[in-house]
Scaffold this motif. Structure first.
Motif, PDB file in Angstrom:
ATOM      1  N   VAL B 265     -62.246 -13.297   2.577  1.00  0.00           N
ATOM      2  CA  VAL B 265     -62.741 -11.438   3.001  1.00  0.00           C
ATOM      3  C   VAL B 265     -63.264 -11.571   3.754  1.00  0.00           C
ATOM      4  O   VAL B 265     -63.084 -10.766   5.136  1.00  0.00           O
ATOM      5  CB  VAL B 265     -62.230 -10.637   1.844  1.00  0.00           C
ATOM      6  N   PHE B 266     -64.420 -12.155   3.619  1.00  0.00           N
ATOM      7  CA  PHE B 266     -65.452 -12.431   4.303  1.00  0.00           C
ATOM      8  C   PHE B 266     -65.521 -13.491   5.342  1.00  0.00           C
ATOM      9  O   PHE B 266     -66.593 -13.829   6.018  1.00  0.00           O
ATOM     10  CB  PHE B 266     -66.867 -12.596   3.445  1.00  0.00           C
ATOM     11  N   GLY B 267     -64.153 -14.205   5.589  1.00  0.00           N
ATOM     12  CA  GLY B 267     -64.162 -14.980   6.423  1.00  0.00           C
ATOM     13  C   GLY B 267     -64.249 -16.222   6.128  1.00  0.00           C
ATOM     14  O   GLY B 267     -64.770 -17.498   7.011  1.00  0.00           O
ATOM     15  N   HIS B 268     -64.776 -16.793   5.132  1.00  0.00           N
ATOM     16  CA  HIS B 268     -65.641 -17.537   4.539  1.00  0.00           C
ATOM     17  C   HIS B 268     -64.050 -19.026   4.143  1.00  0.00           C
ATOM     18  O   HIS B 268     -64.745 -20.438   4.366  1.00  0.00           O
ATOM     19  CB  HIS B 268     -66.874 -17.852   3.301  1.00  0.00           C
ATOM     20  N   GLU B 269     -63.020 -18.766   3.785  1.00  0.00           N
ATOM     21  CA  GLU B 269     -62.246 -19.952   4.131  1.00  0.00           C
ATOM     22  C   GLU B 269     -61.242 -19.275   5.686  1.00  0.00           C
ATOM     23  O   GLU B 269     -59.958 -20.585   5.553  1.00  0.00           O
ATOM     24  CB  GLU B 269     -61.210 -19.363   2.677  1.00  0.00           C
ATOM     25  N   VAL B 270     -61.572 -18.862   6.429  1.00  0.00           N
ATOM     26  CA  VAL B 270     -61.319 -18.920   7.458  1.00  0.00           C
ATOM     27  C   VAL B 270     -60.265 -20.032   8.271  1.00  0.00           C
ATOM     28  O   VAL B 270     -59.524 -20.709   8.794  1.00  0.00           O
ATOM     29  CB  VAL B 270     -61.509 -17.866   8.654  1.00  0.00           C
ATOM     30  N   GLY B 274     -57.670 -19.659   5.295  1.00  0.00           N
ATOM     31  CA  GLY B 274     -57.643 -18.103   5.988  1.00  0.00           C
ATOM     32  C   GLY B 274     -58.365 -17.318   6.000  1.00  0.00           C
ATOM     33  O   GLY B 274     -59.187 -17.339   4.893  1.00  0.00           O
ATOM     34  N   ALA B 275     -57.992 -16.018   6.457  1.00  0.00           N
ATOM     35  CA  ALA B 275     -58.757 -14.850   5.908  1.00  0.00           C
ATOM     36  C   ALA B 275     -57.488 -13.844   5.095  1.00  0.00           C
ATOM     37  O   ALA B 275     -56.698 -14.485   4.363  1.00  0.00           O
ATOM     38  CB  ALA B 275     -59.245 -14.185   7.828  1.00  0.00           C
ATOM     39  N   SER B 276     -58.019 -12.854   4.987  1.00  0.00           N
ATOM     40  CA  SER B 276     -57.391 -11.411   4.267  1.00  0.00           C
ATOM     41  C   SER B 276     -57.305 -10.066   5.311  1.00  0.00           C
ATOM     42  O   SER B 276     -58.397  -9.957   5.896  1.00  0.00           O
ATOM     43  CB  SER B 276     -57.979 -11.137   2.978  1.00  0.00           C
ATOM     44  N   ARG B 340     -71.488  -8.400  -2.853  1.00  0.00           N
ATOM     45  CA  ARG B 340     -71.303  -8.562  -1.336  1.00  0.00           C
ATOM     46  C   ARG B 340     -70.446  -6.464  -1.575  1.00  0.00           C
ATOM     47  O   ARG B 340     -70.177  -6.104  -0.257  1.00  0.00           O
ATOM     48  CB  ARG B 340     -69.983  -8.932  -0.686  1.00  0.00           C
ATOM     49  N   ARG B 399     -53.848 -14.232   7.350  1.00  0.00           N
ATOM     50  CA  ARG B 399     -54.066 -13.270   6.789  1.00  0.00           C
ATOM     51  C   ARG B 399     -53.037 -11.827   6.118  1.00  0.00           C
ATOM     52  O   ARG B 399     -53.770 -11.238   5.233  1.00  0.00           O
ATOM     53  CB  ARG B 399     -54.008 -12.154   8.166  1.00  0.00           C
TER      54      ARG B 399
END
Lengths: 468, 482
Positions: B265-270, B274-276, B340, B399
């Motif tokens: 969700v916080f972009g650390h797997e983007v 991917g993101a969410s 977070r 996403r």
């Protein structure tokens, strides 16, 4: 690590270990043939995101695979065992495990001899890549963070360096060893425009040597692809002329690598090659080889059976060629086991041979001219989560990602929201009308990498859209 | 204390000695065995064992991780030094220090309940079991590939942390499956039971495999594979979608599980996975599904592939609603990530693939709670639909919104009756629209846990296991594509 102190990354010492394991196995009354594969992987990586480095690892591992056969009443019985230690106790345990399964296995229906003596290239593991640590990686990551933050975007990425040595020995005298190294730096940049989730760009650099990575070029490309501050347009699903950049081509062709170019899929009638070998199923402009020894990125020189990897033509000016083989499928194809193209797995395995080093020949059109030649179309950086619907027709689906742009009258006019494609690889490759002159290497979500130029494809089919 | 636990504890002490502010160490011993018959031949018969230690340290607000194969105590100083030096080298590039939630990390032991130890059973008996199942797949010339697979894993982990906690876990996972691939007139179709891609896995002993009745289902699989080669392709159009459990479980996994991982969700797997779309502003308010949709994460449920005592932060397993009465209710978190979203304790979701990898947030067992319908009544209540069974292909955007799935087999439903078989049923949709269209969920008697033994996430990618429980459900007015 202690591991590297004991064994070094030298493939010579791994070959000694593999030979010792084979000799210990062969000394057992119950084992009549044996083959051992030993590999050592030394890896260092740092992941990063908007808060800086988020995760890292400094690690090393050994993988040991033992294949044994016992012979009784003219029949051969086969099994294998795997471990992670080269200590004598562990070797003996491995032998006992493999032997115990071979004792109860059904006889091999079509036994092949293990491969005998061959000569292979031993390769080189780049010393700088092997010793490249977190401190060196942090310096590059700081540059990426600063560049992304300067344009108000969030970065995320990976800096990875790996050294690998592998050796195989067997009771027929096959003794092969190889060393390789791999370095990669990848950056995804996400713009602030849509709640931090839209407007992203990506780039990656992969080479055998860390010193050859183009890190600053990769950072610049990723930021450029994110098109920060530009409003994203939308286009309707439908058929478009597309310029697929190398990463997008890679994520399509990898499915031919997984499910199509291997002899097992052909034998079991699930490959797109079935009934098409010798026919011009791809466009004239496409020539594809499986080439482990490409100057851009060198992989291991032998396969899981220790057979030398050959450079195999798979598509010759659009005409589909024979699949790659291992020892078993070389024989089933009417040849001898030693005519294997060198694409087998470590045996015994239910997996057939696969073409894991696809290389598409470059054309003559520069990237700028590829775009300049499109009146109305799309520039695609990357596909996400591509997957296979139908292996015979190579029907695939996936999403665009990290840079989709509208091209009008030969110019990129604006970034677009993403689209889903549902398209046959066969149909797409038949509609290739131009081939780029610049090669790059890239992978996708699943395993594997392809060396390819950008391709222009006419009438590429998109079936739905997203709002980001 | 066992020698392995001593090793983990010694690694933690060594890390503290060389400067770690926090440290935990995991010594893992993993035993695996796999057997596979392909067209009756034993193509895969293998035992494996791996053992190593992974040491994670927090120094100056940055993580460091080092891992080494084996259990050589003399390697610990070098491992600890590498981990601490890595953290120090990286801390200067952090924009903010990493801190951990104040969860209780206590000592204890956990073992998967097992009735019949799969490793105690002889290899000969296992191969004979597969051969018996293979008999059911035989007898059709156009079946070009018959596969029967069996796999067992026993993972032992000795976890020690710098607060003195010591945890021992012994997780046993066991599964099997059959599949038949038929080829006729250029059409190739596969059927699998109980699930595709190797079968169904559970945290259990061999009793799980025995309960599958592979032999009689093998015959059905063979016959359906043959029938599919002449079945019509499922037509495009808008119809009701009825999903059997072994397809619905993947829908849960991809469109609820992954978007619910807080690091994503916080972009650390983007950068890879991917993101969410399930951003934090939606928590507690967002209509994720219809009001009959209740999705519960539970790392304590019996038989779940991620059922264990603690995660790799050392936090005890738990149960919570991810979606409650259709409303988005909670995330998968870890000690690093809980704060977070203003939560003081972790949801115990930080897991790694063995000793070689540092932990990341992973989906735990995540299930759709049963409804009130019977399958027969749900079919009878459907005017125009397709009943889809068994995962064949899946794809979802970065996403986790736009998805497209294909199942191995489908049956048309017309005027409340299950009709002709169709091949390659493919539906395309959007996550919230899909879950909001759910108007019928079958009852508890249909509910079953399905194992996902091969979930990939992280970069470099790691594989994790989890289960998803569900019963068949109906989703109104879905878009089928060809």
């Amino acid at each position: 690590m202690a591991l590297t102190k004991n064994y070094g990354l030298g493939s010579e010492s791994l070959l000694d270990a593999a030979t010792e394991l084979v000799e210990r196995a062969y000394a057992q009354d119950s084992i009549h043939e044996a083959e051992a594969t030993v590999s050592l992987t030394v890896n260092s990586f740092v992941r990063f995101a908007d808060t800086g480095p988020t995760q890292s690892a400094e690690r090393a591992k050994v993988d040991v695979h033992l294949r044994v056969r016992r012979e009784e009443d003219g029949q051969l019985y086969e099994a294998s065992a795997t471990g992670q230690s080269l200590e004598e106790v562990a070797m003996d345990k491995l032998i006992e495990q493999a032997s115990s399964i071979a004792a109860i296995s059904p006889a091999l229906e079509t036994p092949l001899e293990l491969g005998g003596h061959v000569e292979v290239c031993t390769g080189t593991c780049d010393a700088e890549t092997l010793t490249h640590g977190p401190r060196e990686k942090a310096a590059a990551i700081k540059r990426a963070l600063a560049a992304a933050q300067a344009v108000g975007a969030s970065p995320a990425g990976l800096f990875d360096t790996t050294g690998r040595a592998v050796a195989l020995a067997n009771t027929k005298g096959r003794l092969v060893r190889n060393e390789t190294s791999r370095a990669s730096f990848a950056l995804t940049v996400t713009g602030p425009s849509e709640g931090g989730l839209g407007g992203s760009g990506w780039a990656e650099t992969i080479r055998s040597k860390v010193g050859e990575l183009d890190i600053d070029g990769t950072i610049a490309t990723a930021i450029d692809k994110a098109a920060i501050g530009q409003e994203r347009g939308a286009v309707e699903p439908g058929e478009y002329t597309v310029i697929l950049e190398p990463a997008a081509v890679s994520s399509l062709l990898l499915f031919a690598s997984y499910y199509g170019f291997g002899a097992k899929e052909v034998a079991e009638k699930s490959s797109f090659l079935c009934d098409r070998i010798g026919t011009k199923a791809f466009a004239d402009k496409l020539t594809i080889h499986d080439n482990w020894d490409h100057p851009m990125y060198q992989t291991c020189s032998f396969d899981g059976e220790g057979s030398p990897k050959r450079v195999v033509p798979l598509v010759d000016a659009g005409v589909l060629q024979n699949p790659v083989t291992d020892r078993r499928f070389a024989v089933l194809g009417g040849g001898t086991a030693d005519e294997s193209t060198g694409h087998g797995e470590v045996q015994p395995s239910g997996d057939g041979p696969s073409a894991g080093c696809l290389c598409v020949d470059a054309g003559t059109t520069s990237s700028a001219d590829l775009i300049a030649g499109v009146e109305h179309g799309l520039l695609i950086t990357q596909f996400h989560y591509t997957n296979l619907i139908d292996p015979r027709e190579m029907m695939l689906t996936g999403m665009t990602r990290n840079g989709l742009f509208l091209i009008e009258n030969g110019r990129i006019v604006k970034p677009l929201k993403n689209l889903r494609f549902t398209e046959s690889l066969l149909r797409a490759m038949k509609r290739v009308t131009d081939v780029g002159s610049e090669l790059d290497i890239s992978g996708a979500l699943f395993d594997g990498e392809v060396i390819t130029p950008a391709l222009r494809i006419d009438g590429f089919r998109f079936t739905s859209a997203t709002d980001f | 204390m066992t020698d392995y636990m001593k090793l983990s504890a010694a690694a933690v002490k060594e890390a503290q000695k060389v400067g770690a502010d926090y440290a935990d160490a995991r010594t893992n011993l993993l035993q695996t065995e796999s057997f596979g018959l392909h067209n009756g031949a034993l193509e895969n018969a293998s035992m494996g064992e791996e053992c190593g230690l992974g040491l994670r340290v927090l120094v100056d607000g940055a993580w460091g991780y080092a891992a080494t194969v084996g259990t050589d105590k003399s390697a610990l100083h070098e491992v600890a030094t590498r981990a601490v030096n890595a953290a120090r080298a990286l801390s200067g590039a952090r924009t903010e220090p990493i801190t951990l939630s104040p969860d209780d990390v206590v000592s204890g032991e956990y073992r998967t309940p097992v009735q019949e130890d799969p490793f105690a059973m002889s290899a000969a008996d296992k191969v004979a079991f597969l051969q018996e199942a293979d008999k059911g797949l035989q007898g059709e010339d156009c079946v070009v590939a018959r596969d029967v697979n069996l796999g067992n894993r026993r993972e032992r982990q000795w976890f020690a942390a710098s607060n003195g906690a010591e945890q021992y876990q012994e997780l046993v996972r066991c599964g099997a499956g059959v599949s038949a691939t038929a080829a006729k007139n250029g059409v190739v179709e596969r059927r699998s039971f109980p699930a595709s891609f190797g079968g169904d896995y559970r945290a259990a002993g061999f009793e799980h495999v025995r309960s599958m009745d592979l032999v009689s289902h093998a015959r059905q699989v063979r016959d359906e594979a043959v029938q599919l080669t002449t079945a019509p392709i499922c037509e495009a159009g808008t119809r009701d979608l009825l999903l059997m459990g072994n397809q619905l479980m993947l829908q849960i996994h991809e469109s609820v599980g992954h978007p619910n991982e807080l690091d994503r969700v916080f972009g650390h797997e983007v950068d890879l996975a991917g993101a969410s779309f399930a951003t934090t502003d939606k928590l507690g308010e967002y209509q994720y599904g219809s009001d009959i949709v209740n999705l519960v994460a539970d790392s304590t449920v019996e038989g779940g592939l991620d059922t264990r005592g603690w995660d790799d932060d050392g936090v005890a397993s738990g149960r919570w609603h991810v979606v409650k009465d259709g409303i988005f209710n909670g995330y998968h978190t870890s000690r690093e990530w809980a704060k977070r979203i203003g939560e003081s304790t972790s949801r115990s979701c930080n897991r790694s693939e063995g000793w070689y990898n540092p932990p990341i947030i992973r989906i735990t067992n995540l299930s759709l709670m049963p409804g009130t319908w019977t399958l027969d009544d749900m079919i009878a209540d459907t005017e125009d639909g397709v009943l889809c069974d068994t995962v064949k292909m899946w794809s979802i955007d970065q996403r986790r919104l736009n998805f497209q799935f294909t199942t191995e087999i489908g049956w048309e439903i017309k005027d409340g009756k299950k009709g002709r078989m169709v091949r390659k049923p493919t539906y395309q949709g959007n996550t919230p629209d899909f879950w909001r269209s759910c108007d019928a969920i079958c009852n508890e008697s249909h509910w079953q846990l399905w194992g996902v033994p091969n979930c990939g996430k992280g970069n470099p990618m790691q594989v994790a296991e989890m289960s998803h429980g569900c019963s068949p459900a109906r989703f109104r007015n879905q878009s089928f594509v060809v």
